[in-house]
Design a protein around this motif. Structure first.
Motif, PDB file in Angstrom:
ATOM      1  N   UNK A 197      35.421  45.836  39.830  1.00 38.62           N
ATOM      2  CA  UNK A 197      35.629  44.808  40.857  1.00 38.62           C
ATOM      3  C   UNK A 197      36.422  45.408  42.027  1.00 38.62           C
ATOM      4  N   UNK A 198      36.899  44.578  42.916  1.00 43.04           N
ATOM      5  CA  UNK A 198      37.611  45.052  44.111  1.00 43.04           C
ATOM      6  C   UNK A 198      38.780  45.958  43.747  1.00 43.04           C
ATOM      7  N   UNK A 199      39.557  45.545  42.742  1.00 44.40           N
ATOM      8  CA  UNK A 199      40.716  46.337  42.326  1.00 44.40           C
ATOM      9  C   UNK A 199      40.371  47.366  41.253  1.00 44.40           C
ATOM     10  N   UNK A 200      39.090  47.625  41.091  1.00 45.51           N
ATOM     11  CA  UNK A 200      38.586  48.675  40.205  1.00 45.51           C
ATOM     12  C   UNK A 200      38.987  48.454  38.755  1.00 45.51           C
ATOM     13  N   UNK A 201      39.011  47.190  38.345  1.00 44.43           N
ATOM     14  CA  UNK A 201      39.202  46.831  36.945  1.00 44.43           C
ATOM     15  C   UNK A 201      37.838  46.613  36.303  1.00 44.43           C
ATOM     16  N   UNK A 202      37.759  46.932  35.032  1.00 42.83           N
ATOM     17  CA  UNK A 202      36.547  46.678  34.256  1.00 42.83           C
ATOM     18  C   UNK A 202      36.605  45.240  33.755  1.00 42.83           C
ATOM     19  N   UNK A 614      43.674  54.440  39.357  1.00 43.20           N
ATOM     20  CA  UNK A 614      44.091  54.045  40.696  1.00 43.20           C
ATOM     21  C   UNK A 614      44.073  52.528  40.844  1.00 43.20           C
ATOM     22  N   UNK A 615      43.021  51.883  40.320  1.00 43.05           N
ATOM     23  CA  UNK A 615      42.918  50.430  40.440  1.00 43.05           C
ATOM     24  C   UNK A 615      44.086  49.717  39.800  1.00 43.05           C
ATOM     25  N   UNK A 616      44.555  50.218  38.662  1.00 38.30           N
ATOM     26  CA  UNK A 616      45.714  49.605  38.005  1.00 38.30           C
ATOM     27  C   UNK A 616      46.951  49.695  38.886  1.00 38.30           C
ATOM     28  N   UNK A 617      47.127  50.840  39.552  1.00 38.91           N
ATOM     29  CA  UNK A 617      48.260  51.012  40.455  1.00 38.91           C
ATOM     30  C   UNK A 617      48.118  50.095  41.660  1.00 38.91           C
ATOM     31  N   UNK A 618      46.935  50.076  42.223  1.00 39.02           N
ATOM     32  CA  UNK A 618      46.662  49.260  43.412  1.00 39.02           C
ATOM     33  C   UNK A 618      46.921  47.784  43.130  1.00 39.02           C
ATOM     34  N   UNK A 651      47.550  59.010  40.502  1.00 40.52           N
ATOM     35  CA  UNK A 651      46.940  58.368  39.327  1.00 40.52           C
ATOM     36  C   UNK A 651      46.191  59.399  38.497  1.00 40.52           C
ATOM     37  N   UNK A 652      45.757  59.018  37.327  1.00 42.71           N
ATOM     38  CA  UNK A 652      44.994  59.927  36.473  1.00 42.71           C
ATOM     39  C   UNK A 652      43.763  60.421  37.222  1.00 42.71           C
ATOM     40  N   UNK A 807      52.624  60.755  30.854  1.00 46.05           N
ATOM     41  CA  UNK A 807      51.440  61.190  30.122  1.00 46.05           C
ATOM     42  C   UNK A 807      50.679  60.000  29.547  1.00 46.05           C
ATOM     43  N   UNK A 808      51.288  58.840  29.590  1.00 43.97           N
ATOM     44  CA  UNK A 808      50.622  57.604  29.191  1.00 43.97           C
ATOM     45  C   UNK A 808      50.740  56.633  30.353  1.00 43.97           C
ATOM     46  N   UNK A 809      49.701  55.865  30.603  1.00 42.73           N
ATOM     47  CA  UNK A 809      49.672  54.961  31.754  1.00 42.73           C
ATOM     48  C   UNK A 809      50.316  53.627  31.396  1.00 42.73           C
ATOM     49  N   UNK A 810      51.514  53.333  31.921  1.00 44.46           N
ATOM     50  CA  UNK A 810      52.161  52.051  31.596  1.00 44.46           C
ATOM     51  C   UNK A 810      51.464  50.855  32.231  1.00 44.46           C
TER      52      UNK A 810
END
Length: 829
Positions: A197-202, A614-618, A651-652, A807-810
């Motif tokens: 989607x817009x924020x790059x979430x699945x 990146x989407x999670x950060x955004x 981001x990763x 090393x892990x995405x919070x």
């Protein structure tokens, strides 16, 4: 006279069009499948069919996307059913105890077909036009019989923003005659692709967590209708065939025998269509029914028959692509035909077992309400000291459709603390949150709360652990006794404007809303301090991380009014301090109570960067904490005006071609001058063993001989030995480091990779996994050793700045409540 004649001619021209239902080809002006149809055209066509069949179609717009596109459903049934649509809905909800009263008539099945949750799986939305047309085609005796016996809900495009991102790109770059060459440009979709989607979430993994605007709106409508069957239409790699039920193992143990039986029935119907046309397909492989946040599993745990369909194609397929392995050309037209066939096969299956599907659905919810399965009959969440977190949690409960309340009285009983799975004595207080298992959605409740789901097969598609007590960081107990909750009353936050300004306002730091509060203070240019050590004042203890907002340097004339208003807005309880002196800890003028600056944050976004990371950060910055962030192309890092940047987030992703020696030198020089680098997951691979960066891989497998006798037929299962598709671990923290401020209890993370990283020799090992970190979920045998004594979160001072390694995405999928606080610490502290 001329105007009158013109109007008469126009009327004569329009009337036949209204009288005769237009096919997709007639409406579009080109054969369906000869090009990708834009989203607005699909919506307009379905609206036209609704206007031509007002007695058989009702359009409901249930929301809109972040980019302003409509989220729309079409309700289709016979004229008789549509005239009683609201009665059908309320009778249905009454039959499953989700509405008071008894049904006033017969309940008929409700079938929901969802298309295009992944935007670049674009055959789905195009197929929906053909499905809607044939449902309304009075010459089609099959579909007309279906409409007599069921209400059909069509969602033509669950992800309009992603779909349009893909469609606009493809239509811009396709050849006049589709180029079937697999390496042609029209088969090479650019970053970030249209899947998300817009924020790059699945969106297909967001059903249970509801972090996204589209999901929230969809499930609000879903809960108003509670369909008996939900089918989700997808695409997969272009070199495969077509997947339909039966589903693959593992099945979650709470998928009922009836749901499994109907899964088989739908598969039989699909086989009939595919065998007749000599179409290739497969079943019972790859697509399981385990993780509860898919478009098939979440509905399943709500009692529906949940189904996934997967057509070969996806973003790479375009209008046509050559498949040398299959010796054919896969076309959009053929893909539409396949999705159309399984759509009809699904509806026929429902109509053929209409009474059984209703009775089983009623039984599912009746059993849930009167005799819930599982060991726990009540869940208790401790509230004291977690009022804001509990308030956020109750918002999530509402969105799921769960019933809840509070204890209403103090009692002591026995229960199981869910995160540790230990039996304990539980002191329940009046305001503690209580959720009874005796409710229609009890099965979904049980699944989402379970901390150790039973996995019947290690070859699985996604996360294998997801317990709510882990994700929300709340002390949660399962009780074997039934508690009847009292009406829930949230603890109000009402900060009054004091008669005279205090020396300082204090705000504890433990919740996401505390982060939003700080964000808004900084945006409004308030000076805010943080106590980096615990302190005591007036016999009250405060944890490290407490915000201190002093009158000094905050000289706005309405200072007190603004602080009180912002704190109330964000549910933050303030404490007034009349002095800067503390009885224990550091006084407010100490160097241990530094000013929190308002950083200029830059994040890279583009080729090489993981779109979802990146989407999670955004989404975190824009929608969760509302703090400004600047996006830059990763290829332009070398030209960045470094003196204007305070924080750089990587981001990763795969940065080998991005972080060149020149760029790494620039970053190191910038950090030495006071910059802060936050490097996440795969981005760290580009920093491993590089001069000036303190991270290195462990040599875990050194000298280990490969298994030369492994079996070819077991290669997929062998690969799972090196995997952790998503298991829960407890991270050991240095609780004195600012990155851990506000993390009251254990910090749980979802492990999806073999970190195998040496602990920092020059820096702070803020968070790491020890030998006792495993909590739940599947971890491969060979993976286990790589998850012991490995770095997860580290901070390396460099000159006046620092590098933070994650090393892990919070922020993974927006699921981890404490992860959002941890990331804020890394950003602001």
């Amino acid at each position: 006279m001329t105007r009158y004649l013109y109007s008469l001619l126009l009327l004569l021209f329009i009337l036949p069009a209204k009288a005769q239902q237009q096919t997709p080809d007639q409406y579009l002006g080109y054969p369906l499948g000869s090009k990708f149809t834009y989203h607005h055209q699909i919506i307009d066509y379905i609206k036209l069919l609704a206007a031509q069949n007002p007695d058989r179609v009702k359009i409901i717009q249930y929301g809109s996307t972040n980019e302003g596109r409509p989220l729309l459903t079409a309700f289709i049934s016979s004229a008789e059913n549509m005239s009683n649509l609201e009665t059908i809905r309320t009778n249905h909800l009454k039959s499953i105890r989700m509405m008071d009263g008894k049904p006033e008539g017969k309940v008929i099945p409700i079938t929901w077909l969802s298309y295009n949750v992944h935007g670049n799986e674009a055959v789905s939305a195009n197929s929906s036009m053909k499905v809607v047309y044939e449902l309304l085609n009075k010459q089609n005796t099959v579909t007309q019989e279906i409409l007599k016996n069921t209400v059909v809900i069509i969602d033509p495009c669950q992800n309009p923003d992603g779909y349009e991102r893909y469609t606009q790109w493809y239509n811009r770059y396709q050849n006049a005659v589709p180029d079937v060459t697999p390496f042609a440009l029209e088969h090479d979709e650019p970053w970030p692709g249209g899947r998300f989607n817009h924020y790059l979430f699945d969106l297909n993994r967001d059903w249970a967590w509801q972090t996204q605007k589209e999901t929230k709106a969809r499930i609000e409508l879903y809960n108003q209708w509670m369909p008996h069957l939900h089918a989700d239409f997808h695409e997969m790699g272009s070199n495969r065939s077509y997947y339909f039920p039966p589903a693959a193992k593992p099945f979650h143990k709470d998928i009922t025998s009836w749901q499994r039986e109907f899964n088989e029935l739908v598969g039989e119907n699909c086989r009939r269509y595919f065998d007749k046309n000599n179409w290739a397909y497969f079943t019972r492989y790859n697509y399981d029914l385990f993780y509860p946040s898919y478009g098939d599993t979440w509905p399943s745990f709500n009692g529906a028959i949940g189904i996934t369909y997967e057509q070969a194609g996806g973003g790479a397929a375009g209008l046509a692509i050559e498949r040398k392995s299959e010796k054919d050309t896969l076309t959009l037209v053929s893909r539409i035909d396949h999705h159309f066939a399984t759509s009809l096969a699904t509806l026929e299956a429902v109509a053929s077992r209409k009474d059984k599907i209703v009775s089983e659905f009623v039984k599912f919810h009746e059993d849930a309400t009167t005799n819930p399965a599982g060991p726990f009959k009540s869940y208790v969440i401790k509230t004291k000291g977690n009022e804001e977190r509990v308030r956020s949690f109750t918002e999530w409960l509402k969105k799921q459709g769960f019933q809840y309340g509070q204890a209403g009285k103090a009692i002591t009983t026995k229960g199981t603390e869910l995160s540790s799975s230990t039996d304990q004595s539980v002191k329940i207080e009046n305001n503690d949150l209580v959720i009874s298992a005796y409710q229609p959605k009890s099965n979904l409740l049980r699944v989402l709360f379970e901390t150790k789901p039973v996995l019947e097969d290690s070859v699985t598609y996604d996360l294998t652990s997801w317990g709510i007590s882990y994700l929300f960081g709340l002390k949660t107990y399962g009780l074997k006794e039934k508690l009847v909750p009292a009406t829930y009353q949230a603890t109000p936050v009402d900060n009054k404007v004091p008669a005279s300004s205090p020396y300082a306002y204090l705000a504890r730091w433990s919740d996401v809303e505390d982060v939003v509060f700080l964000s808004e203070l900084l945006k409004r240019n308030f000076l805010v301090r943080s106590s980096n050590v615990p302190f005591e004042m007036n016999n009250v203890k405060y944890d490290a991380g407490t915000l201190v907002i002093t009158k000094k340097s905050n000289n706005q004339p309405d200072f007190d009014q603004q602080i009180a208003a912002l704190a109330n807005k964000h549910h933050v309880q303030l404490t007034l301090a009349t002095t800067g002196f503390v009885t224990e800890g550091a006084d407010f003028g100490s160097e241990f109570v530094p000013v929190i600056t308002s950083p200029k944050v830059v994040t890279v976004a583009g080729p090489g960067v993981s779109a979802t990371s990146f989407g999670s950060v955004w989404h975190y910055f824009e929608q969760q904490i509302q703090y400004p962030m600047t996006l830059v192309d990763p290829g332009k890092l070398s030209a960045l005006p470094w003196s204007e940047v305070d924080v750089l987030i990587l981001p990763a992703g795969r940065y080998s071609n991005i972080l060149t020696d020149k760029v790494l030198e620039q970053i190191q020089d910038w950090v030495k001058k006071g910059g802060k680098l936050i490097s996440m997951e795969g981005a760290n691979n580009a920093l491993l063993n590089k001069p000036g960066f303190g991270i290195a891989k462990k040599m875990t497998d050194k000298g280990k001989e490969p298994d030369v006798f492994k079996k070819y037929g077991e290669q997929e299962r062998e690969e799972t030995s090196d995997s952790s598709p998503g298991s829960t671990f407890s991270v050991t923290f240095d609780r004195t480091h600012p990155i851990s401020f506000g993390l009251k209890q254990e910090y749980y993370t979802l492990v999806r990779d073999a970190y195998d990283i040496e602990l920092l020799k020059d820096g702070w090992n803020v968070g790491y996994l020890n030998e006792k970190g495993y909590m739940a979920g599947f971890v491969g045998e060979r993976m286990t050793g790589k998850l012991k004594n490995t770095l997860i979160f580290g901070a390396q001072p460099v000159g006046k700045g620092q590098i933070i390694y994650m090393f892990d995405d919070p922020l993974f999928r927006g699921m981890l409540y404490d992860g959002k606080i941890l990331f804020a610490n890394a950003l602001f502290r």
